[in-house]
Design a protein around this motif. Structure first.
Motif, PDB file in Angstrom:
ATOM      1  N   ALA A   1       0.831  -1.196   0.000  1.00 23.38           N
ATOM      2  CA  ALA A   1       0.000   0.000   0.000  1.00 23.38           C
ATOM      3  C   ALA A   1       0.869   1.251   0.000  1.00 23.38           C
ATOM      4  CB  ALA A   1      -0.925   0.000   1.214  1.00 23.38           C
ATOM      5  N   ILE A   2       0.393   2.269  -0.651  1.00 23.52           N
ATOM      6  CA  ILE A   2       1.063   3.563  -0.679  1.00 23.52           C
ATOM      7  C   ILE A   2       0.693   4.303   0.599  1.00 23.52           C
ATOM      8  CG2 ILE A   2       1.180   5.795  -1.867  1.00 23.52           C
ATOM      9  CD1 ILE A   2       0.385   4.183  -4.461  1.00 23.52           C
ATOM     10  N   GLY A   3       1.682   4.589   1.433  1.00 24.43           N
ATOM     11  CA  GLY A   3       1.433   5.294   2.683  1.00 24.43           C
ATOM     12  C   GLY A   3       1.124   6.755   2.435  1.00 24.43           C
ATOM     13  N   VAL A   4       0.057   7.259   3.045  1.00 25.77           N
ATOM     14  CA  VAL A   4      -0.420   8.619   2.810  1.00 25.77           C
ATOM     15  C   VAL A   4      -0.341   9.430   4.093  1.00 25.77           C
ATOM     16  CG1 VAL A   4      -2.375  10.039   2.073  1.00 25.77           C
ATOM     17  CG2 VAL A   4      -1.975   7.804   1.007  1.00 25.77           C
ATOM     18  N   GLY A   5       0.167  10.650   3.960  1.00 27.64           N
ATOM     19  CA  GLY A   5       0.146  11.617   5.045  1.00 27.64           C
ATOM     20  C   GLY A   5      -0.699  12.811   4.627  1.00 27.64           C
ATOM     21  N   LEU A   6      -1.564  13.266   5.495  1.00 28.88           N
ATOM     22  CA  LEU A   6      -2.499  14.346   5.196  1.00 28.88           C
ATOM     23  C   LEU A   6      -2.169  15.571   6.029  1.00 28.88           C
ATOM     24  CD1 LEU A   6      -5.139  15.524   4.004  1.00 28.88           C
ATOM     25  CD2 LEU A   6      -6.394  14.255   5.776  1.00 28.88           C
ATOM     26  N   ILE A   7      -1.921  16.692   5.356  1.00 29.99           N
ATOM     27  CA  ILE A   7      -1.661  17.958   6.053  1.00 29.99           C
ATOM     28  C   ILE A   7      -2.962  18.746   6.081  1.00 29.99           C
ATOM     29  CG2 ILE A   7      -0.354  20.106   6.064  1.00 29.99           C
ATOM     30  CD1 ILE A   7       1.839  18.704   4.506  1.00 29.99           C
ATOM     31  N   GLY A   8      -3.568  18.831   7.255  1.00 28.94           N
ATOM     32  CA  GLY A   8      -4.789  19.609   7.429  1.00 28.94           C
ATOM     33  C   GLY A   8      -6.021  18.732   7.511  1.00 28.94           C
ATOM     34  N   TYR A   9      -6.905  19.067   8.457  1.00 28.97           N
ATOM     35  CA  TYR A   9      -8.137  18.304   8.612  1.00 28.97           C
ATOM     36  C   TYR A   9      -9.340  19.241   8.739  1.00 28.97           C
ATOM     37  CZ  TYR A   9     -10.785  14.047   9.464  1.00 28.97           C
ATOM     38  OH  TYR A   9     -11.653  12.996   9.333  1.00 28.97           O
ATOM     39  N   GLY A  10      -9.374  20.242   7.847  1.00 30.59           N
ATOM     40  CA  GLY A  10     -10.567  21.062   7.715  1.00 30.59           C
ATOM     41  C   GLY A  10     -11.539  20.378   6.780  1.00 30.59           C
ATOM     42  N   LEU A  11     -12.350  21.166   6.080  1.00 26.48           N
ATOM     43  CA  LEU A  11     -13.333  20.587   5.164  1.00 26.48           C
ATOM     44  C   LEU A  11     -12.658  19.728   4.100  1.00 26.48           C
ATOM     45  CD1 LEU A  11     -16.195  20.339   4.003  1.00 26.48           C
ATOM     46  CD2 LEU A  11     -15.747  22.432   2.707  1.00 26.48           C
ATOM     47  N   GLY A  12     -11.549  20.227   3.515  1.00 29.81           N
ATOM     48  CA  GLY A  12     -10.877  19.473   2.466  1.00 29.81           C
ATOM     49  C   GLY A  12     -10.371  18.127   2.964  1.00 29.81           C
ATOM     50  N   GLY A  13      -9.642  18.141   4.059  1.00 26.61           N
ATOM     51  CA  GLY A  13      -9.093  16.901   4.588  1.00 26.61           C
ATOM     52  C   GLY A  13     -10.155  15.933   5.048  1.00 26.61           C
TER      53      GLY A  13
END
Length: 342
Positions: A4-16
């Motif tokens: 699996a491709i490991g994903v990191g998410l910057i920001g958890y507002g509406l977009g995230g």
């Protein structure tokens, strides 16, 4: 099966929360492994046990993260994307690509140097209405398009106290990227743009109205967005040499994920409000045109293939840069109150 491709998410507002995390979870081959947020409780409410880190630096130091999604405030897009590529990560940037054309160009150059994949989240390419319009143009039912009006209107008469309402460029850098990207996909690069960008709500901190005309040799394309439209149902009005297509209503995918529904099911992306086609030679013979199904998951599955080297980038950097060039020209046109060539 590939890892699996490991994903990191910057920001958890509406977009995230609504546009990224649910689709990562629903996409085979992707695994969300960490989120940058100042509010771990909000992340854990949706993703119990998810690793939440306080800084971008902590996220980028994780060797198990291959893809970084930049869903931070607009002004930070360029800096966070540069840092992610410098750390050897693939990068998905939310729209707008950047807040200036120079920053966008620098990101494309950095991607070319790093050899990392860079893409931009122009998800509205996979809206139900837009996919339907592309099919109508491909089958020639409309003939040669002479005018196209594309609208994203809202009824939000009072500006909310958020950074999004105060972003430089206002609605032009918020909804404009969608409008412009769709226009370029349909008709290519225009010769020029004439834009009127204004603040019409009393006390609003940034522009909330735009009407821009893209000039082509054989057609005119009007892009419109306003937050003071009570009857905001009209989405497209397209007129060609063989007929017209009028579409009201908006693709349902955003509303679904905002309401907490994960992508999936037999009716996912189904827009039940059909457009109306009126043939030019018999206006009384107008017929409803069933919509193609919208599906943002197509972007995500294409992204997995592109990272693995088995498919094309779903939104190549040069296409995102072309959108930024039109947005930049629109800002200059509004400031000068003149048409700006492209």
């Amino acid at each position: 099966m590939p890892a699996a491709i490991g994903v990191g998410l910057i920001g958890y507002g509406l977009g995230g929360r609504a546009f990224h995390a649910p689709y990562v979870a629903a996409t085979p081959g992707l695994s969300l492994r960490a989120v940058v947020s100042r509010d771990p409780a909000k992340v854990h409410a949706d993703h119990p046990g998810m690793r939440v880190v306080p800084t971008v630096e902590a996220l980028l130091a994780d060797p198990d993260i291959d893809l970084v999604i930049v869903s931070s405030p607009d002004a930070l897009h360029a800096a966070h994307a540069h840092a992610a590529m410098a750390a050897g990560k693939h990068v998905l940037v939310d729209k707008p690509f950047a807040t200036s054309l120079d920053d966008a160009r620098a990101l494309v150059a950095a991607s070319e140097r790093s050899g990392r994949l860079l893409t931009v989240f122009h998800n509205r390419r996979w809206d139900a209405d837009f996919r339907t319009l592309r099919a109508l143009l491909a089958d020639g039912r409309l003939g040669d398009v002479v005018t196209c009006e594309s609208r994203f209107d809202r009824w939000r008469p009072v500006a909310a106290a958020t950074w999004k309402e105060a972003r430089p460029g206002g609605v032009w850098l918020d909804l404009g990227p969608h409008l412009v990207d769709q226009a370029l996909l349909l008709f290519g690069n225009p010769l020029a743009i004439h834009a009127d960008i204004a603040t019409l709500r009393q006390g609003a901190p940034a522009p909330d109205y735009v009407r821009a005309t893209l000039r082509y040799p054989d057609k005119r394309v009007t892009l419109h967005a306003s937050k003071l439209v009570a009857d905001h149902g009209l989405r497209f009005a397209v007129h060609g040499t063989r007929g017209s297509w009028i579409k009201h209503g908006i693709d349902p995918q955003e509303a679904a994920t905002v309401a907490g529904h994960p992508p999936g099911g037999d009716d996912w992306g189904e827009d039940r409000l059909d457009g109306l086609f009126t043939p030019g030679d018999d206006a009384a013979a107008a017929i409803r045109v069933p919509n193609r199904r919208g599906d943002y998951r197509l972007f995500w599955s294409a992204l997995v293939a592109a990272i693995r080297g088995t498919g094309a980038n779903p939104v190549p950097p040069d296409e995102a840069l072309a959108v930024m060039q039109v947005l930049d020209a629109g800002l200059r046109s509004a400031a000068s109150r003149c048409e700006v060539p492209l």
